[in-house]
Design a protein around this motif. Sequence first.
Motif: not given
Length: 334
Positions: A245-255
Amino acid sequence: MQKKQGKQSIVFACPPVITSTANIGGPMEGQGLLGDYFDHLMEDNLNNLSSWEKCESYMLERVIKTAIEKENNELSAIECVFAGDLLNQLMSTHFALRALSRPFLGLYGACSTMALSMLAGAMAVDGGFFQKVAGAASSHHDAAERQYRFPTELGVQRPPIAQWTVTGAGAAILSATGNGPGITAATVGKIVDLGIKDTNSLGPAMAPAAADTLWQHIQDTGRQPAYYDMIFTGDLGSVGKALVIEVMREKGLDIADNFEDCGCMIYREEQDAHAGASGCASSAVVFCGYIYQMLLQRKWRKILLIGTGSLHSPTSYQQKESIPCIAHAVAVEM
């Protein structure tokens, strides 16, 4: 039709249909959160057999037979079985397939094997090579612990970040025609290794591979996370799930709203699995039980299953190598 899409993904021209599934678990799995979603539950981890490894072979054989029986078919209808487990040389799978006597392609993707078997099986069916195949995977807590860590009889204390290997197996029947959800797309993972060497820390080791495959799936297919009702990883546990979740948030995506890990869905907190479930059977029993039923009931119409695998071995660990990890994704839609 161009089936390859982007760098690592496939969009199937004739999506293979998952016409049936079956799963089995041990007593701990039966007492867990998804106990009502098993076809078979064993009373203990031996099931009247002389070794844990033989019990694992029995589980794999049982779910393949059950899955084909549930669609009122004969075992001979399965033209090829794609399957694997965690043990050296796919020990449990080989003995199970000896009993089944069906054409067989053994696969090793560690805990990503269920997704890998479905991916490979879907390619074979969509390519017209087979009309009906089985994809399957198994693991056994006691057999895996004996191989990878310590004999369970020693009662070695596990750190809080450790996970509990699932005793169970799952099988999915993939058919060229029929009723059920279809495998519409897949993304083949690549090995990601950030240098973690602690074999108790598998969730954090595998999380970067899961995030890498999810990101590549999005780039290749153009399907944003919201395209799916749910995205599932295989066995990251609570720590690895949070990292994805944290890595994808850093890419601009909230999953966070439509993402779950199978390893967080199997056991109850009071069962003391620590960070959650792991093993080939983690995603196998959840997909072939709970997730498949939710798709049939149309509570979800589109899901992405990302099988996660830690590709270390006892030898690589003893030689102080880091842990190479991989994740494969399959999109399943009603």
